[in-house]
Design a protein around this motif. Structure first.
Motif, PDB file in Angstrom:
ATOM      1  N   ALA A  54       4.313  -8.350   1.655  1.00  0.00           N
ATOM      2  CA  ALA A  54       5.236  -7.611   0.523  1.00  0.00           C
ATOM      3  C   ALA A  54       5.630  -8.190  -0.072  1.00  0.00           C
ATOM      4  O   ALA A  54       6.157  -7.727  -1.177  1.00  0.00           O
ATOM      5  N   ARG A 108       6.019  -7.185  -3.663  1.00  0.00           N
ATOM      6  CA  ARG A 108       7.148  -7.308  -5.063  1.00  0.00           C
ATOM      7  C   ARG A 108       7.452  -8.189  -6.551  1.00  0.00           C
ATOM      8  O   ARG A 108       6.907  -7.846  -7.051  1.00  0.00           O
ATOM      9  N   GLU A 114       5.941   0.953  -3.727  1.00  0.00           N
ATOM     10  CA  GLU A 114       6.070   1.035  -1.663  1.00  0.00           C
ATOM     11  C   GLU A 114       5.271   1.752  -0.579  1.00  0.00           C
ATOM     12  O   GLU A 114       4.457   1.128   0.282  1.00  0.00           O
ATOM     13  N   ARG A 140       2.092  -1.008   1.230  1.00  0.00           N
ATOM     14  CA  ARG A 140       2.023  -0.180   2.999  1.00  0.00           C
ATOM     15  C   ARG A 140       0.720  -0.408   3.055  1.00  0.00           C
ATOM     16  O   ARG A 140       0.458  -1.092   3.834  1.00  0.00           O
TER      17      ARG A 140
END
Length: 182
Positions: free
Chosen positions: A121, A125, A133, A137
């Motif tokens: 994750a 980013r 987000e 996920r």
């Protein structure tokens, strides 16, 4: 036309050197002369911790010849257990190394799913610039635990190492969390 370089007496295979890239003539990195070619004279230098040789003229001002001459170390070959410090690991988060392959698939070097999710994750980013987000996920939900082996490739191969599926109890098999590219 550039004049051909002559080999100084210090230019011998196994000579320890310090090498500075042309763009940064203040930072010298240690290495070893692994080969010498003629016509035109050229040195092959392997920097410590690297697998590929650099080529440079023996009179290049970014090379310092040191006193020590050693046997040229063999390149490691075969399977190995990665630490994440090897070339190709693009990112680390909380001690978990992440690699992104050419096809866009990724692997987090840990058997711990929670740590793998956090590392991937963060990579999505910070490196790939993903901001949504829910999309992040969805991506980390696709992580799959795989047993793999890493294997060093020859010096002139397309990559320093390859990762292939392996039986869990084989030599140097490790578990990674793998994220396939879609």
């Amino acid at each position: 036309m550039t004049e051909p370089a002559t080999l100084p007496a210090q230019a011998v295979i196994g000579r320890r050197v310090e090498f500075a890239y042309y763009r940064d003539q203040t930072t010298f990195l240690p290495g070893t002369i692994t080969a010498i070619t003629d016509d035109p004279a050229s040195l092959r230098i392997r920097l410590d911790g690297k697998r590929n040789n650099l080529a440079c003229r023996p009179d290049y001002n970014g090379i310092r010849y040191l006193d020590q001459v050693i046997a040229v170390p063999d390149l490691p070959m075969g399977r190995f257990t990665p630490t994440g410090s090897e070339t190709g690991f693009d990112h680390a988060f909380d001690g978990v190394a992440v690699v992104e392959f050419e096809a866009g698939d990724m692997a987090a070097l840990t058997p711990d799913r929670a740590k793998a999710e956090a590392a991937i994750a963060t990579y999505l980013r910070e490196v790939l610039g993903m901001e949504d987000e829910s999309e992040i996920r969805d991506e980390v939900a696709e992580l799959r635990l795989r047993s793999v082996a890493f294997e060093w490739q020859p010096e002139d191969a397309d990559a320093d190492w390859h990762m292939d599926d392996a039986e869990p109890n084989t030599d140097h098999a490790v578990q990674v969390h793998y994220l396939p590219a879609f």
